[in-house]
Scaffold this motif. Structure first.
Motif, PDB file in Angstrom:
ATOM      1  N   GLN A  52       0.833  -1.207   0.000  1.00 50.21           N
ATOM      2  CA  GLN A  52       0.000   0.000   0.000  1.00 50.21           C
ATOM      3  C   GLN A  52       0.869   1.260   0.000  1.00 50.21           C
ATOM      4  O   GLN A  52       0.562   2.224  -0.716  1.00 50.21           O
ATOM      5  N   GLU A  73      -4.573   5.458  -8.728  1.00 49.23           N
ATOM      6  CA  GLU A  73      -3.833   4.861  -7.608  1.00 49.23           C
ATOM      7  C   GLU A  73      -4.223   5.489  -6.272  1.00 49.23           C
ATOM      8  O   GLU A  73      -4.248   4.794  -5.248  1.00 49.23           O
ATOM      9  N   ARG A 128      -7.240   6.435  -5.616  1.00 49.61           N
ATOM     10  CA  ARG A 128      -8.511   5.780  -5.325  1.00 49.61           C
ATOM     11  C   ARG A 128      -8.298   4.349  -4.824  1.00 49.61           C
ATOM     12  O   ARG A 128      -8.993   3.894  -3.900  1.00 49.61           O
ATOM     13  N   ALA A 129      -7.349   3.651  -5.429  1.00 53.34           N
ATOM     14  CA  ALA A 129      -7.052   2.283  -4.974  1.00 53.34           C
ATOM     15  C   ALA A 129      -6.545   2.292  -3.539  1.00 53.34           C
ATOM     16  O   ALA A 129      -6.928   1.448  -2.720  1.00 53.34           O
ATOM     17  N   TYR A 130      -5.694   3.256  -3.213  1.00 52.66           N
ATOM     18  CA  TYR A 130      -5.157   3.358  -1.857  1.00 52.66           C
ATOM     19  C   TYR A 130      -6.271   3.684  -0.861  1.00 52.66           C
ATOM     20  O   TYR A 130      -6.335   3.112   0.234  1.00 52.66           O
ATOM     21  N   LYS A 139      -9.376   2.963  -0.982  1.00 53.30           N
ATOM     22  CA  LYS A 139     -10.278   1.835  -0.724  1.00 53.30           C
ATOM     23  C   LYS A 139      -9.836   1.069   0.522  1.00 53.30           C
ATOM     24  O   LYS A 139     -10.662   0.553   1.280  1.00 53.30           O
TER      25      LYS A 139
END
Length: 368
Positions: A19, A41, A43-45, A47
């Motif tokens: 992460q 990225e 947004r992925a983090y 989540k």
């Protein structure tokens, strides 16, 4: 049992490292200008780490740079839900400003200014929001106490505000401060504005032309030049400069209203409607833009809709003579003679009142 716990801890450590690696890559992409990668990225983090306020603020900044202001505003607001943060609040204000929601931007900037009264960027941005909303006295009250003798930015705000309030002498005092630094687009723009106030349209046109030459990217410079061209009979030249203003400054109120009026006269109702809608984003209850939209509806044959708009307008601005004139015409087209006669009587009364206020008009003494 011990081995299972150790294995779980190792997995957790690996996940955290992954992460953090993702976040570092997102920040690096953002710094290099690869905004699409950064957005994905971030947004992925988030989540996995939804409470990471700074990362959410970074996502807001990335979205804003792509012109996705509504999405950016949503991220900033979510970040602020975790607690007030002046830096995030300022970013939220900037997103509102870029989205032409100057009322919301000002409301947000008031909080920044209260927390950081010496934040020059926030103060000047708040003053600009006030100017764009026609709240010139508030802009003066905010900026005048901080204006130093060589503060060109503050002098420009104050010169603009005083001229817009028709306090020409005070406005010229600030223009002179700007002129001490030499000829500039800002100084010429203010000089031209002062001449426009004095109905010296030819003189204003010369100053605005020089301002365009010196600083073609200066906000409002093309719209001001366009107005001087309208007043000196060059309508096609005015339309060109209104378009130039909107190319670099799409939320300029004056350019939107004036170009829309020219498009309406050419019966380009779709183009006119677009500019008036944009003007109303800047000044939501503005009478001039609402009146022009009502005229567009008349031109398009939407007479009932126009009547409703004009009725609302004259209720809020009962001295708006032109709106009463058009409303009378609309009523007659709708076969509403009694309402049309009432509006015509209102127009006659307003014209008589205006004439009575003209210099040299004698008032009859009331009977005793």
């Amino acid at each position: 049992m011990y081995r299972l716990a150790a294995s779980a801890a190792l997995c957790c450590c690996v996940l955290l490292q992954a992460q953090e690696g993702l976040l570092e890559h997102a920040i690096a992409a953002h710094q290099k200008g690869d905004v699409d990668t950064a957005v994905a990225e971030y947004r992925a983090y988030l989540k996995q780490n939804p409470k990471a306020v700074q990362v959410r603020s970074n996502l807001g900044a990335a979205l804003s740079s792509r012109g996705e202001y509504e999405a950016a505003i949503a991220e900033y607001r979510q970040a602020l839900a975790a607690g007030e943060n002046p830096a995030v609040r300022l970013n939220l204000s900037l997103a509102y400003y870029k989205a032409a929601d100057f009322g919301a931007a000002a409301e947000s900037l008031v909080k920044v200014h209260a927390a950081q009264p010496k934040n020059r960027q926030a103060t000047l941005l708040l003053a600009d929001c006030y100017l764009r909303q026609g709240k010139d006295a508030q802009a003066v009250a905010l900026v005048e106490p901080m204006a130093g003798p060589d503060d060109q930015a503050a002098a420009y705000v104050l010169g603009t505000a005083y001229l817009q309030m028709n306090q020409v002498e005070k406005g010229q005092e600030w223009i002179e401060r700007i002129m001490k630094g030499g000829d500039s687009g800002q100084a010429r723009l203010l000089l031209g504005t002062a001449k426009m106030r004095a109905n010296d349209f030819a003189g204003a046109r010369e100053d605005f032309a020089k301002a365009v030459e010196l600083a073609p990217q200066l906000p409002n410079v093309h719209s001001a030049y366009g107005m001087s061209l309208v007043n000196t009979g060059d309508v096609s030249g005015a339309a060109e400069h209104f378009r130039l203003e909107l190319k670099g400054n799409p939320n300029d109120y004056l350019a939107n209203v004036q170009l829309g009026a020219l498009l309406r006269q050419e019966q380009d109702y779709a183009g006119a409607r677009k500019t008036f809608d944009r003007a109303l984003l800047v000044r939501p209850r503005d009478a001039a833009a609402r009146y022009q939209l009502a005229l567009v509806n008349v031109g398009e044959g939407r007479v009932e809709q126009s009547a409703k708009e004009l009725e609302s307008l004259v209720a809020e601005a009962p001295q708006f003579t032109e709106a009463h004139v058009t409303l009378a015409t609309v009523y007659y087209r709708l076969k509403r003679k009694q309402d049309g006669d009432r509006e015509r009587a209102t127009v006659q009364r307003l014209n008589a009142e205006a004439q009575a206020k003209q210099p040299g008009v004698k008032q009859e003494a009331a009977p005793k």
